[in-house]
Design an enzyme around this catalytic site. Structure first.
Site, PDB file in Angstrom:
ATOM      1  N   ASP A  49      10.750 -13.677   8.591  1.00 33.83           N
ATOM      2  CA  ASP A  49       9.849 -14.320   7.633  1.00 33.83           C
ATOM      3  C   ASP A  49       8.415 -13.945   8.046  1.00 33.83           C
ATOM      4  OD1 ASP A  49       8.423 -16.169   6.080  1.00 33.83           O
ATOM      5  OD2 ASP A  49       9.709 -17.849   6.536  1.00 33.83           O
ATOM      6  N   ASP A  75      20.066 -22.200   7.050  1.00 37.15           N
ATOM      7  CA  ASP A  75      20.232 -23.619   6.746  1.00 37.15           C
ATOM      8  C   ASP A  75      19.000 -24.262   6.126  1.00 37.15           C
ATOM      9  OD1 ASP A  75      18.666 -23.457   9.229  1.00 37.15           O
ATOM     10  OD2 ASP A  75      18.894 -25.640   9.261  1.00 37.15           O
ATOM     11  N   PHE A 130      12.121 -20.055  -0.015  1.00 36.35           N
ATOM     12  CA  PHE A 130      13.069 -20.623   0.944  1.00 36.35           C
ATOM     13  C   PHE A 130      14.506 -20.438   0.458  1.00 36.35           C
ATOM     14  CE2 PHE A 130      15.482 -23.859   3.186  1.00 36.35           C
ATOM     15  CZ  PHE A 130      15.046 -23.638   4.475  1.00 36.35           C
ATOM     16  N   GLY A 138      21.131 -19.085  13.147  1.00 41.18           N
ATOM     17  CA  GLY A 138      21.160 -18.416  11.853  1.00 41.18           C
ATOM     18  C   GLY A 138      21.943 -17.118  11.767  1.00 41.18           C
ATOM     19  N   GLU A 159      19.136 -10.568  13.780  1.00 41.20           N
ATOM     20  CA  GLU A 159      18.489 -11.737  13.181  1.00 41.20           C
ATOM     21  C   GLU A 159      19.015 -11.964  11.766  1.00 41.20           C
ATOM     22  OE1 GLU A 159      17.159 -14.386  13.426  1.00 41.20           O
ATOM     23  OE2 GLU A 159      15.211 -14.448  14.376  1.00 41.20           O
ATOM     24  N   ASP A 160      19.038 -13.215  11.364  1.00 44.12           N
ATOM     25  CA  ASP A 160      19.414 -13.533   9.988  1.00 44.12           C
ATOM     26  C   ASP A 160      18.295 -13.148   9.034  1.00 44.12           C
ATOM     27  OD1 ASP A 160      17.727 -15.476  11.039  1.00 44.12           O
ATOM     28  OD2 ASP A 160      18.836 -17.178  10.233  1.00 44.12           O
ATOM     29  N   ARG A 213      24.775 -23.521   6.065  1.00 41.53           N
ATOM     30  CA  ARG A 213      25.055 -22.303   6.841  1.00 41.53           C
ATOM     31  C   ARG A 213      26.393 -21.665   6.478  1.00 41.53           C
ATOM     32  NH1 ARG A 213      21.188 -21.958  10.875  1.00 41.53           N
ATOM     33  NH2 ARG A 213      20.536 -23.888  11.887  1.00 41.53           N
ATOM     34  N   LYS A 247      11.368 -10.955   4.447  1.00 40.95           N
ATOM     35  CA  LYS A 247      10.392 -11.390   3.435  1.00 40.95           C
ATOM     36  C   LYS A 247       9.092 -10.608   3.667  1.00 40.95           C
ATOM     37  CE  LYS A 247      11.955 -16.240   3.294  1.00 40.95           C
ATOM     38  NZ  LYS A 247      11.585 -17.626   3.657  1.00 40.95           N
TER      39      LYS A 247
END
Ligand code: IMP
Ligand code: MG
Length: 178
Positions: free
Chosen positions: A106, A162, A155, A48, A102-103, A168, A134
């Site tokens: 969550d 992805d 999401f 990611g 990190e992408d 992506r 998030k």
């Protein structure tokens, strides 16, 4: 593009490319300022974070090393709760300032697991930079040093993220349509 369809799901535009670029630049400036003169190793979390890492690192003016780690905690649109280390580091990070890229954070399960693993390497300092966060989903206590954009607990895909392997390459970020 205002909507995209990936497999069986429709997504709509959430964050345009300019906003992502601004967030990435902001993080790069903060890191350049904070970590000046330090022995820095950036560790991108695959898959990611590949796009975030590439865009960010082009704006980093520190003398640094770059490596990648691969872990997985996701399948489909909900967290499986399992995190597995798949690809090793290949670089000595002891006595270095490590910045994990990190992408998205969550629940925080993945980043907490990464921190736990990297702490064994006796780094002098461990920082976390995530493009997206998030806050409503976050369950951990790990401090996120650099956060690009806070998003709702929905999401999303694009800019490295992805949906079952797709999306992506999108340069903007899209949210699932319900
Ligand atoms: P966490 O362990 O719950 O914090 O989830 C972190 C990982 O799950 C991220 O590195 C992503 O790969 C993936 N993930 C979390 N939220 C999303 C999303 O909205 N879209 C796509 N992947 C996500
Ligand atoms: Mg990830």
């Amino acid at each position: 593009m205002n909507t995209v369809t990936l497999l069986d799901q429709d997504f709509e535009l959430l964050i345009p490319a300019v906003e992502i670029e601004q967030a990435v630049s902001r993080i790069a400036q903060q890191i350049n300022r904070d970590l000046k003169g330090k022995d820095v190793v950036f560790i991108g979390i695959l898959n990611g974070a590949f796009m975030f890492a590439a865009e960010l690192l082009k704006q980093i003016d520190l003398t640094c090393q770059i490596s990648f780690l691969k872990l997985e905690s996701y399948s489909g649109t909900s967290s499986t709760g399992m995190v597995t280390s798949l690809i090793g580091l290949g670089v000595d990070i002891s006595n270095c300032t490590v910045v994990v890229l990190e992408d998205i954070v969550d629940t925080g399960l993945t980043i907490a697991n990464i921190v736990k693993q990297l702490e064994r390497h006796k780094t002098s300092e461990l920082k976390i930079a995530t493009l997206l966060f998030k806050p409503e989903a976050y369950k951990e206590k790990v401090k996120l040093d650099y956060v690009g954009i806070e998003i709702p607990n929905k999401f999303i895909v694009g800019f490295g993220l992805d949906y079952n392997g797709f999306g992506r390459n999108l340069k903007e970020i899209y949210v699932i349509k319900k």
